[in-house]
Design an enzyme around this catalytic site. Sequence first.
Site, PDB file in Angstrom:
ATOM      1  N   CYS A  89       0.749  -1.259   0.191  1.00 41.30           N
ATOM      2  CA  CYS A  89      -0.286   0.000   0.155  1.00 41.30           C
ATOM      3  C   CYS A  89       0.529   1.318  -0.282  1.00 41.30           C
ATOM      4  CB  CYS A  89      -1.003   0.145   1.300  1.00 41.30           C
ATOM      5  SG  CYS A  89      -0.054  -0.388   3.030  1.00 41.30           S
ATOM      6  N   GLU A 130      -7.174  -6.581  -0.677  1.00 43.15           N
ATOM      7  CA  GLU A 130      -7.219  -5.789   0.463  1.00 43.15           C
ATOM      8  C   GLU A 130      -5.988  -4.529   0.172  1.00 43.15           C
ATOM      9  OE1 GLU A 130      -5.358  -3.164   3.804  1.00 43.15           O
ATOM     10  OE2 GLU A 130      -4.539  -5.557   3.081  1.00 43.15           O
ATOM     11  N   ARG A 177      -9.838   1.535  11.481  1.00 42.24           N
ATOM     12  CA  ARG A 177      -8.664   1.257  10.917  1.00 42.24           C
ATOM     13  C   ARG A 177      -8.761   1.134   9.577  1.00 42.24           C
ATOM     14  NH1 ARG A 177      -3.978  -1.174  10.787  1.00 42.24           N
ATOM     15  NH2 ARG A 177      -3.513  -2.085   9.057  1.00 42.24           N
ATOM     16  N   ARG A 179     -10.449   0.491   5.374  1.00 43.53           N
ATOM     17  CA  ARG A 179      -9.466  -0.275   4.015  1.00 43.53           C
ATOM     18  C   ARG A 179     -10.657  -0.468   3.259  1.00 43.53           C
ATOM     19  NH1 ARG A 179      -5.611   1.109   7.278  1.00 43.53           N
ATOM     20  NH2 ARG A 179      -4.071  -0.198   7.160  1.00 43.53           N
TER      21      ARG A 179
END
Length: 217
Positions: A89, A130, A177, A179
Amino acid sequence: MPKIKKIKDPTNPVGTVAELFAGVGGFRIGLANAGWKTVFSNQWEPSTKIQHASDVYVANFGPEGHSNEDIANVKDIPSIDLLVGGFPCQDYSVAKSLNSSKGLEGKKGVLWWEILRLVQKKKPKLIFLENVDRLLKSPSSQRGRDFAVMLKTLGDEGYLIEWRVVSAADYGFPQRRIRVFIVAKRTRSKPINFETFLTKEGILARSLPVSSSFEGQ
């Protein structure tokens, strides 16, 4: 030092998995609990000689089916039902300013094409990916282009795709968090009610349900 007890895969799996960019095996633990058996994994960090994440992975799961090499050098993988990956990422992350994030053209962002290459080669029934939510804004000069390219290339391979931005806090976890989850299912072309699919019938719709109304508001 106490001996590490290896985490076991299910003996009667519902399907087989290839785990790319495996880290220390977070995907594998969850999938094993759901009845999936991981038959191939790859973890390699180019910036360091000592491969800490790969070493932890092997300590937890054993060396069978594990690859510690550049994904570009992985020419083939076993036939599998599900391909998963939390692909790197850094080229989309808020750790960099949006202007300095390279997206699909960055050293890590370009690894998307290695995922696509293996999808094209093995054609798994399912794909589960993800990444950080900033992926949706990449690149800064043409926001959303990179994500659109990913969806288009998977669609061209015959996959029905759903995606969702999810905050862990919304599902009871003590952290914010956020995502992006992408689920793709290989399917024959057929008419589909996308509103029903995306809100009720899809994999993400059933796994991460949402409400269209808020009681008491």
